[in-house]
Design an enzyme around this catalytic site. Sequence first.
Site, short mmCIF file in Angstrom:
data_model
loop_
_atom_site.label_atom_id
_atom_site.label_comp_id
_atom_site.label_asym_id
_atom_site.label_seq_id
_atom_site.Cartn_x
_atom_site.Cartn_y
_atom_site.Cartn_z
N CYS A 141 -6.07 7.45 8.97
CA CYS A 141 -6.43 6.77 10.21
C CYS A 141 -6.26 7.71 11.39
CB CYS A 141 -5.54 5.55 10.40
SG CYS A 141 -6.10 4.12 9.48
N ARG A 161 -8.71 -0.90 4.09
CA ARG A 161 -7.88 0.17 3.54
C ARG A 161 -6.51 -0.37 3.14
NH1 ARG A 161 -8.57 5.79 6.56
NH2 ARG A 161 -7.05 6.22 4.93
N ARG A 172 -0.96 14.23 13.56
CA ARG A 172 -0.53 14.17 12.17
C ARG A 172 -0.48 15.53 11.48
NH1 ARG A 172 -2.56 8.53 9.62
NH2 ARG A 172 -0.47 8.61 8.78
N ASP A 217 3.67 0.58 12.31
CA ASP A 217 2.53 -0.13 11.72
C ASP A 217 2.41 -1.58 12.21
OD1 ASP A 217 1.90 2.13 10.36
OD2 ASP A 217 2.42 1.41 8.38
N LYS A 233 0.84 -1.21 0.00
CA LYS A 233 0.00 0.00 0.00
C LYS A 233 0.87 1.26 0.00
CE LYS A 233 -1.99 1.62 4.03
NZ LYS A 233 -1.62 3.04 4.23
N ASN A 234 1.81 1.30 0.92
CA ASN A 234 2.57 2.53 1.10
C ASN A 234 3.56 2.79 -0.04
OD1 ASN A 234 1.12 2.88 3.38
ND2 ASN A 234 2.79 2.51 4.82
C1 UD1 Z 1 3.53 6.82 6.54
C2 UD1 Z 1 2.75 5.55 6.26
C3 UD1 Z 1 2.15 5.00 7.54
C4 UD1 Z 1 3.23 4.86 8.61
C5 UD1 Z 1 4.03 6.14 8.77
C6 UD1 Z 1 5.22 5.99 9.70
C7 UD1 Z 1 1.96 5.88 4.00
C8 UD1 Z 1 0.79 6.07 3.10
N1 UD1 Z 1 1.71 5.83 5.31
O1 UD1 Z 1 2.58 7.77 7.02
O2 UD1 Z 1 1.58 3.74 7.26
O3 UD1 Z 1 2.62 4.53 9.84
O4 UD1 Z 1 4.54 6.57 7.50
O5 UD1 Z 1 6.05 4.96 9.28
O6 UD1 Z 1 3.08 5.72 3.55
N2 UD1 Z 1 4.83 14.66 11.01
C9 UD1 Z 1 4.97 15.99 11.30
N3 UD1 Z 1 4.85 16.89 10.30
C10 UD1 Z 1 4.61 16.53 9.00
C11 UD1 Z 1 4.48 15.17 8.70
C12 UD1 Z 1 4.60 14.25 9.72
O7 UD1 Z 1 5.17 16.37 12.46
O8 UD1 Z 1 4.51 17.41 8.14
C13 UD1 Z 1 4.94 13.67 12.08
C14 UD1 Z 1 3.68 12.80 12.22
O9 UD1 Z 1 2.71 13.45 13.01
C15 UD1 Z 1 4.24 11.57 12.87
C16 UD1 Z 1 5.65 11.46 12.27
O10 UD1 Z 1 5.96 12.75 11.75
O11 UD1 Z 1 4.35 11.77 14.25
C17 UD1 Z 1 5.78 10.45 11.18
O12 UD1 Z 1 4.80 10.67 10.20
P1 UD1 Z 1 5.06 10.35 8.66
O13 UD1 Z 1 6.35 9.61 8.53
O14 UD1 Z 1 4.87 11.58 7.88
O15 UD1 Z 1 3.88 9.35 8.35
P2 UD1 Z 1 2.98 9.32 7.08
O16 UD1 Z 1 3.78 9.66 5.87
O17 UD1 Z 1 1.73 10.05 7.35
#
Ligand code: UD1
Length: 440
Positions: free
Chosen positions: A119, A400, A124, A308, A25-26
């Site tokens: 989710c 999902r 986030r 995850d 998925k990711n």
């Molecule tokens: C992706 C994965 C998800 C996985 C996560 C962490 C996809 C579609 N989803 O989610 O399955 O659980 O990586 O391995 O690939 N953060 C900030 N600011 C930002 C963005 C993120 O503070 O602008 C924080 C988030 O709140 C979180 C951390 O960084 O605490 C990690 O998030 P991130 O790596 O961005 O996760 P996703 O890309 O949303």
Amino acid sequence: MKGLGEIRITGGRPLRGTISIQGSKNAALPMMAAALLYRGVSVLRGCPAITDVFCMEEILRSLGAVTWWEGKDLYLDCSYADGTEISGENTGKMRSSLILLGVLLARNGKGTVGYPGGCVIGKRPVDQHLHVLKELGVCIVEEAHLLEASCERMKGNRVSFAKRSVGATEQGILAAVTAEGKTRLLNCAREPEIIWLCRYLRKMGAEIRGEGKSCIEITGVKEMKAGDMEVPPDRIVAGTYICAAAATRGRIVIENPPEGELDAFLKVYRKMGGQYIRKSGKLIADGRGTAYPVPYLETEVYPGFPTDLQSPLMAVLATVSGESCIRENIFEDRFRAAEELNKMGARITVFEREAKIQGGFPLRGCKVTARELRGGAALLIAALAAQGETIVEGCSFICRGYQHICKDLTALGGQITEDTGTAFYENIEIPKKIKHYTQT
Ligand code: UD1
């Protein structure tokens, strides 16, 4: 419960057998976003038929793309995908839609997206996404529920992320591949899905170096070519099935294991008494000896233990005697499965970012509710290990990310007595062709 979908499982049977793992998925979602960078047809082979992919497909269609499936391959014709707005309704369904902002800018010089959903596992924020785009010259106006971005042509720059984020790293890469000049992204996330995205982009003509390391260098190109690549196997799905086998003290063979992407998880699995070997490209995971708690474990960015797999592991730890402790470092609200597991007889106490699992108390089937994707999978795992029948509601969340989890678990000997699967897709409008595909 209408509209949510439920799965009924009668537990108590060790899982045994051979399974192959769906596409990731990711990895697939950012590759789908990448397809927008080329005005023609791109292909994702072995793309997972899951609701997040359907949702992304729907968003691309709303921008003017034509998409279709041939067997397991997803075709994306983005010749006329010149729309620039993604509604809040669509982005609210799936957080990864935010990574389309950079590609909209690259393609059209402007883009508007609603604040993203996904989710419910914590705050986030999106600051790192906005930071990298701004550093590439983008002007962003934040309205009530909308992000409006514009820039004639993005300009390469040296951008350092304050936090390692998978999505923001992907955003930066997708934006920089057609930006003017060189971009250096520092403090990048190193998750395998970023490496897969870069491989796909390179096939499309991008010039990228350093993926998988914390510094990624990109030289912008004027035009991209068609993308055509196999989606890699999903490491989280593989880990989920290994957890299911461990919780039931079973032994499974994975035909197409992700290569070297599960090391941190497998290390913990071994500590619990699980054994594994690789043979002729397959992974044999023998969970019959699973018996030991994990005194302390923290989720971390890759190559650390993946957030995850935290909930699926928690379900396994509920089945082994002794006390385990998990600290969740990535998302602040990712222990939602604990309360439901406790309804089944588990003894888990959560305090802030730590969960203490007093394992070894018998799990009993009852009615539980999935509240997010991986937590939902954890409930299925516990149900397989529990005595009696468990009804897991809220299974739309599970769909999902898991393409045919009921079919897979049944093939491994799990007793899934009812699966109202087709109802799961109720909230998402699936193009006719795909609807047929998911129902088979
Ligand atoms: C992706 C994965 C998800 C996985 C996560 C962490 C996809 C579609 N989803 O989610 O399955 O659980 O990586 O391995 O690939 N953060 C900030 N600011 C930002 C963005 C993120 O503070 O602008 C924080 C988030 O709140 C979180 C951390 O960084 O605490 C990690 O998030 P991130 O790596 O961005 O996760 P996703 O890309 O949303």
